[in-house]
Write an enzyme that holds these catalytic residues in place. Structure first.
Site, PDB file in Angstrom:
ATOM      1  N   GLU A  11      19.773  41.693 -36.406  1.00  0.00           N
ATOM      2  CA  GLU A  11      19.446  40.640 -35.759  1.00  0.00           C
ATOM      3  C   GLU A  11      20.130  39.172 -36.250  1.00  0.00           C
ATOM      4  O   GLU A  11      20.748  38.480 -35.439  1.00  0.00           O
ATOM      5  CB  GLU A  11      18.065  40.439 -35.390  1.00  0.00           C
TER       6      GLU A  11
ATOM      7  N   ASP B 292       8.895  20.030 -35.565  1.00  0.00           N
ATOM      8  CA  ASP B 292       7.867  19.785 -34.150  1.00  0.00           C
ATOM      9  C   ASP B 292       6.357  19.361 -34.393  1.00  0.00           C
ATOM     10  O   ASP B 292       6.187  18.806 -35.718  1.00  0.00           O
ATOM     11  CB  ASP B 292       7.890  21.195 -33.386  1.00  0.00           C
ATOM     12  N   ASP B 293       5.596  19.602 -33.581  1.00  0.00           N
ATOM     13  CA  ASP B 293       4.179  18.932 -33.662  1.00  0.00           C
ATOM     14  C   ASP B 293       3.613  19.050 -35.138  1.00  0.00           C
ATOM     15  O   ASP B 293       3.719  20.284 -35.577  1.00  0.00           O
ATOM     16  CB  ASP B 293       3.472  19.378 -32.631  1.00  0.00           C
TER      17      ASP B 293
ATOM     18  N   ASP C  25      13.337  14.901 -14.617  1.00  0.00           N
ATOM     19  CA  ASP C  25      13.897  14.043 -13.320  1.00  0.00           C
ATOM     20  C   ASP C  25      15.078  13.292 -13.942  1.00  0.00           C
ATOM     21  O   ASP C  25      15.305  13.073 -15.004  1.00  0.00           O
ATOM     22  CB  ASP C  25      12.643  13.356 -12.979  1.00  0.00           C
TER      23      ASP C  25
ATOM     24  N   ARG D 240      -5.650  18.307 -22.695  1.00  0.00           N
ATOM     25  CA  ARG D 240      -5.312  18.930 -23.956  1.00  0.00           C
ATOM     26  C   ARG D 240      -6.205  18.081 -25.082  1.00  0.00           C
ATOM     27  O   ARG D 240      -5.620  17.923 -26.305  1.00  0.00           O
ATOM     28  CB  ARG D 240      -4.063  18.758 -24.324  1.00  0.00           C
TER      29      ARG D 240
ATOM     30  N   GLU E  84       0.937  -1.186   0.062  1.00  0.00           N
ATOM     31  CA  GLU E  84       0.037   0.051  -0.011  1.00  0.00           C
ATOM     32  C   GLU E  84       0.953   1.267  -0.043  1.00  0.00           C
ATOM     33  O   GLU E  84       0.343   2.306  -0.343  1.00  0.00           O
ATOM     34  CB  GLU E  84      -0.963   0.016   1.233  1.00  0.00           C
TER      35      GLU E  84
ATOM     36  N   ASP F 160       7.671  13.884 -26.475  1.00  0.00           N
ATOM     37  CA  ASP F 160       6.791  14.715 -25.738  1.00  0.00           C
ATOM     38  C   ASP F 160       5.916  14.199 -24.873  1.00  0.00           C
ATOM     39  O   ASP F 160       5.671  12.881 -25.209  1.00  0.00           O
ATOM     40  CB  ASP F 160       6.117  15.999 -26.490  1.00  0.00           C
ATOM     41  N   MET F 161       5.189  14.532 -23.907  1.00  0.00           N
ATOM     42  CA  MET F 161       4.238  13.945 -23.062  1.00  0.00           C
ATOM     43  C   MET F 161       3.378  15.228 -22.446  1.00  0.00           C
ATOM     44  O   MET F 161       3.692  15.694 -21.710  1.00  0.00           O
ATOM     45  CB  MET F 161       4.696  13.136 -22.248  1.00  0.00           C
TER      46      MET F 161
ATOM     47  N   SER G 299       7.988  17.392 -21.535  1.00  0.00           N
ATOM     48  CA  SER G 299       6.560  17.171 -20.999  1.00  0.00           C
ATOM     49  C   SER G 299       5.804  18.391 -20.762  1.00  0.00           C
ATOM     50  O   SER G 299       5.799  18.971 -19.755  1.00  0.00           O
ATOM     51  CB  SER G 299       6.579  16.121 -19.776  1.00  0.00           C
TER      52      SER G 299
HETATM   53  C1  GLA Z   1       4.397  20.850 -25.845  1.00  0.00           C
HETATM   54  C2  GLA Z   1       5.879  21.203 -25.884  1.00  0.00           C
HETATM   55  C3  GLA Z   1       6.316  22.298 -26.791  1.00  0.00           C
HETATM   56  C4  GLA Z   1       5.719  21.692 -28.471  1.00  0.00           C
HETATM   57  C5  GLA Z   1       4.286  21.491 -28.053  1.00  0.00           C
HETATM   58  C6  GLA Z   1       3.777  20.910 -29.450  1.00  0.00           C
HETATM   59  O1  GLA Z   1       3.742  22.020 -25.226  1.00  0.00           O
HETATM   60  O2  GLA Z   1       6.537  21.657 -24.594  1.00  0.00           O
HETATM   61  O3  GLA Z   1       7.536  22.569 -27.080  1.00  0.00           O
HETATM   62  O4  GLA Z   1       6.370  20.660 -28.866  1.00  0.00           O
HETATM   63  O5  GLA Z   1       4.086  20.797 -27.121  1.00  0.00           O
HETATM   64  O6  GLA Z   1       2.495  20.355 -29.405  1.00  0.00           O
END
Ligand code: GLA
Length: 729
Positions: free
Chosen positions: A612, A366-367, A531, A443, A176, A478-479, A524
Site C-alpha cells: 500500500e 489537526d485539533d 463559498d 459540539r 429589514e 475550522d468553524m 467548517s
Molecule cells: C472538524 C473538521 C475536521 C477536523 C475536526 C477537528 O470536524 O472538519 O476535519 O479538523 O473538526 O475537531
C-alpha cells in the site's frame, strides 16, 4: 467598452463577449430591467407591455394611466411599498413607522476597472479587464439612497452586482431585507438547480421547476451552511449539461443568506440573492451604510458545463488571491483521521517521517494541540501550545519536522470558545449568548462575538503568537457549529449576524497580510462554509468531513457546478471508511481525491502494508504530475453520480494539448455480463491526435468526443480508471 448609456432612451447596456444585460430609467425615474441573456443588439424596451391589470396598483405619478404598474413591470431593484406585491429586494422600516421605499433614479457613473467593497470579499480585476457602472437611486421622502453597483468582466462573461444602502435622512431607518441582485424574467419557464445537504454530505444536486408561488433556500446559521449552498442555476427547462440557456447566481458571502424564486400571476419569474431576512434588522443611523455582498452573475446558452467553466475561471483568477491562488499546493498528511486527539510530539514527528518516506510534502497537526483539549468538550479559546502533551515546544517540533524535509501546518478554530476554557472563565460575556437565557450548544461549544473588535484583537494576538513560534506554512481554519442566540453587547441582535461575518473577514484579511505565503485552508465541519466569500481569503476549503470515496463523488460533483477543483480539499483516508464503514480500493480513493487541487492523506501510514505504501508513493507522483492540469485546466463533468452507473470527469489543459480522464464504476450488477459504458470526452481539440502513453494507443479528439471511450470490461463496482492523453504533434 462594455458599458454604454444611451442618453435619449436612458438605456444602460452591459455587454460581455457573449451576453447582454440591459435596463432603462423610465419616465417616472423607475429603473426597469429589460433583458439579460445571449448577446443582442439594439434597445430591448419594445419588450415592455402595458395593460390595465386588475388589483395591480398604479403609482401616483402615472396619473390616470391604469396600465402602468410596478406589480407587472420588470425591475432592477424592486422595493416594498411601490405597489409591487411580489417578493421585493429591499424592505425598509422608516422612522415614521412606515415600511416603504420608493427608489427613483438620481445619477450614474461609468468608470474603468472593477469596484471593490470595503470589508467584503469581491471579484477583483485589472483596470483594463473590467468596467464599473454605479447607479444612484433615492427615496426622496426618507432620504434613503441606494447605489447599485455593476462590475462587467467582458472577456469572462461575468457581471457582478452589489448594493450600498445609505441613510441620508434625518431619522434612523431599519433595513429589514436586502438582496444584492434581482433578475426579472418577462417570459420563459425555468428550473432551479440548487445544492442542498447536511454535515458530511454537502452540495447534493437538486433540480426542480420554478412553479407559481415562491420558493426559497437559504441559511439562518450564521454561516453559508452545509444545508444549502449560496449559489444556484436558473435554467431553461430543456437545458442540460451540454445544451441550453442557463443563468448562475453565486453569492460572494459566508453568512446567512436568502435566495428566492417566484413565478408570478403573469408567468413572469423573479429570482433574488441576498442577506437572510429572518435575522436582519439592520438599523442605519444618519450617514450609515449597509453594503449588500456581491452576487456574481453569468449566462450561458451552452448548458451547465460551460457555465461552470466561467465560474471556475472567475474564482481562480478573480476571487482567490495570494501565492496559492495559482501555485502548486503541498500534498498533506493530516493527523485527524490518523490519530484524532491521541498524539504527542513524537507521534506527529513519526507521521512526518512516514510522510517523507511516501513523498508527501507536509504534515498537518489537526485539533488537540492547545489548551486543555483531549476531546471536543474543552479548550477552545485557549490558543496556547500544550507543551506538556507535545513533550516539546512548538518551535522544536516544527524544526524536527522540517529537518525531515517535511513542511508543517496546523489547525485552528479562532471563532469558538468552550465553556470549559480559561478564556470563558475570564470573559463569559465574549460568547454570543442572550443574557438571562441558557445558550444553545453545538459540539458543546459556543461562538465568540466576532462582531466585537476587542475580541478579535485578543484572539488574533494569541493565534499570531502561536504561528510565530516556527515555520508554519499552512493553517486549517475550522468553524464547527452553527450560530444561534444572536445577541451582542455592542450592537442590536439584528446587526450581529452580518457584522459577525464582517469581523471574520477582517480577521482573515489581517492574517493573510501578515502571513502572505501561508496557505490557509477553510473548513467548517468539512464544507459548511464552502463559498466564494471564503475563497477570497482561503484558496482551498476542506470539502467535506465525509472522506468516503463513493460519497465524495456526489459531494465533489455538486461542488463542481460553481467551485473549481483547485478550491477542493480532498484526502485519501483509511478503510473501512470512518464515516460510512465502506471499503473502497486505495486506487479508487486516490483517483477520487485527485479530483481536488488540495490533495492529501488522512490516515496513519503505520497501519499500511508495504504494498500500500508503494501505491501511495505512486499516487503522490501521479498527483504531482497532473497537479498543474488539475489546478489550472478546464474541468468537465462527463456523467452524473446521481443518474449514471459510472461517474467520470476530466481535466483539459488550457491549450487543449493534454487531458486527464477519471472514471469510477458506482453500480454494478454482474461483472460477467454487463453492458459496456462508453464515456464521451469533452474539451479536446477535434482534429488533434491524442496518445494514451500507457497503452500507446492513439485516438482523434473528434472520435473521443463523438463516440467516446469504452470503459474497461474488468471495471467492477467501485473500481476506477484513469487515462492521460497527450496531443501527438
Ligand atoms: C472538524 C473538521 C475536521 C477536523 C475536526 C477537528 O470536524 O472538519 O476535519 O479538523 O473538526 O475537531
Amino acid at each position: 467598452m462594455a458599458i454604454y448609456y444611451h442618453s435619449s432612451s436612458h438605456i444602460f447596456t452591459l455587454d460581455t463577449k457573449n451576453t447582454t444585460y440591459q435596463m432603462k430609467v423610465d419616465d417616472y425615474g423607475f429603473l426597469l430591467h429589460l433583458y439579460y441573456g445571449a448577446r443582442i443588439t439594439g434597445s430591448m424596451d419594445y419588450l415592455l407591455t402595458y395593460m390595465d391589470r386588475g388589483f395591480s396598483g398604479n403609482p401616483a405619478d402615472a396619473g390616470g394611466d391604469r396600465t402602468y404598474s410596478m406589480d407587472a413591470l420588470p425591475q432592477e431593484y424592486p422595493t416594498m411599498g411601490t405597489g409591487d406585491y411580489r417578493s421585493t429586494a429591499l424592505v425598509i422600516h422608516n422612522g415614521d413607522g412606515s415600511d416603504c421605499c420608493d427608489l427613483r433614479y438620481v445619477s450614474h457613473e461609468i468608470r474603468a476597472g472593477k469596484y471593490d467593497l470595503k470589508g467584503l470579499p469581491a471579484v477583483y480585476a485589472g483596470e483594463e479587464e473590467a468596467q464599473t457602472l454605479e447607479i444612484l437611486l433615492e427615496d426622496h421622502v426618507s432620504g434613503v439612497r441606494v447605489q447599485l453597483l455593476y462590475g462587467v468582466l467582458e472577456a469572462e462573461d461575468i457581471i457582478t452586482r452589489s448594493v450600498k444602502i445609505t441613510n441620508l435622512g434625518s431619522e434612523d431607518v431599519i433595513v429589514e431585507k436586502a438582496a444584492g441582485a434581482c433578475l426579472d424574467f418577462l417570459a420563459g419557464s425555468y428550473d432551479l438547480l440548487s445544492f442542498y445537504g447536511r454535515h458530511a454530505m454537502e452540495r447534493s444536486f437538486q433540480r426542480r421547476e420554478i412553479a407559481h408561488g415562491s420558493f426559497s433556500i437559504g441559511s439562518r446559521r450564521g454561516t453559508s451552511s452545509h444545508q444549502y449552498n449560496p449559489a444556484v442555476i436558473i435554467a431553461d427547462r430543456a437545458a442540460t449539461e451540454d445544451r441550453g440557456a442557463c443563468y448562475g447566481m453565486m453569492f460572494v458571502y459566508s453568512g446567512s443568506f436568502l435566495f428566492e424564486a417566484e413565478k408570478d400571476q403573469f408567468d413572469q419569474t423573479r429570482v433574488m440573492m441576498g442577506l437572510q431576512r429572518d435575522l436582519l434588522h439592520y438599523t442605519l443611523e444618519r450617514g450609515e451604510v449597509l453594503t449588500v455582498p456581491e452576487t456574481v452573475l453569468c449566462y450561458s446558452d451552452r448548458g451547465f458545463g460551460e457555465l461552470s467553466g466561467h465560474y471556475h475561471r472567475c474564482i481562480r483568477n478573480h476571487i482567490c488571491r495570494g501565492k496559492y491562488g495559482q501555485a502548486l499546493r503541498p500534498v498533506l498528511l493530516n493527523s485527524w483521521e490518523a490519530v484524532y486527539f491521541d498524539f504527542d510530539g513524537d507521534k506527529i514527528c513519526k507521521l512526518a517521517a512516514d510522510a517523507a518516506s511516501l513523498g508527501i510534502d507536509m504534515v498537518v497537526m489537526d485539533d488537540g494541540w492547545f489548551g486543555k483539549r483531549e476531546d471536543d468538550n474543552s479548550g477552545l479559546g485557549d490558543w496556547q501550545v500544550n507543551e506538556k502533551k507535545l513533550g516539546c515546544t512548538l518551535g522544536d517540533l516544527i524544526r524536527r519536522i522540517n529537518r525531515l524535509g517535511v513542511k508543517f501546518g496546523i489547525w485552528i478554530e479562532p471563532e469558538m470558545i468552550s465553556e470549559d476554557s480559561e478564556l470563558y472563565r475570564e470573559h463569559p460575556d465574549w460568547a454570543i449568548q442572550i443574557p438571562g437565557r441558557k445558550p444553545v450548544h453545538g459540539r458543546n461549544q459556543l461562538v465568540l462575538d466576532f462582531s466585537r473588535a476587542e475580541i478579535r484583537e485578543h484572539i488574533f494576538r494569541q493565534i499570531c503568537s502561536v504561528l510565530d513560534q516556527g515555520n508554519v506554512e499552512y493553517v486549517k481554519w475550522d468553524m464547527n457549529r452553527s450560530i444561534s442566540d444572536f445577541y451582542s453587547q455592542e450592537r442590536s441582535a439584528g446587526k450581529v449576524t452580518h457584522d459577525y461575518v464582517l469581523g471574520v473577514y477582517e480577521f482573515l484579511e489581517r492574517l493573510i497580510e501578515r502571513y502572505p505565503d501561508m496557505l490557509i485552508e477553510g473548513c467548517s465541519g468539512g464544507g459548511g462554509r464552502f463559498d466564494a466569500g471564503m475563497l477570497y481569503y482561503t484558496p482551498q476549503i476542506w470539502c467535506s468531513d465525509n472522506t468516503d470515496a463513493l460519497d465524495r463523488l456526489k459531494i465533489q460533483y455538486g461542488t463542481s457546478f460553481f467551485y473549481p477543483a483547485s478550491s477542493v480539499g480532498a484526502h485519501v483516508s483509511a478503510v473501512p471508511n470512518h464515516q460510512t464503514g465502506r471499503s473502497v480500493s486505495l486506487h479508487t480513493r486516490g483517483v477520487v481525491a485527485m479530483a481536488g487541487g488540495g490533495f492529501g492523506y488522512e490516515l496513519d501510514p503505520d497501519q499500511m502494508t508495504e504494498a500500500e505504501k508503494e501505491e501511495v508513493r505512486e499516487q503522490v507522483r501521479a498527483y504531482k504530475k497532473y497537479a498543474q492540469l488539475t489546478l489550472t485546466g478546464d474541468y468537465y463533468r462527463l456523467s452524473s453520480p446521481f443518474d449514471d452507473v459510472y461517474t467520470a470527469w476530466m481535466f483539459v489543459s488550457a491549450d487543449g494539448g493534454s487531458a486527464l480522464v477519471s472514471a469510477v464504476m458506482t453500480m454494478q450488477s454482474s461483472n460477467l455480463n454487463m453492458p459496456v459504458s462508453y464515456v464521451r470526452l469533452k474539451g479536446l481539440k477535434r482534429d488533434a491526435l491524442y496518445e494514451d502513453k500507457e497503452s500507446g494507443r492513439c485516438y482523434y479528439g473528434n472520435a473521443l468526443m463523438e463516440a467516446g471511450l469504452p470503459l474497461p470490461a474488468e471495471l467492477g463496482e467501485y473500481l476506477s480508471y484513469q487515462i492521460a492523453l497527450t496531443e501527438r504533434l
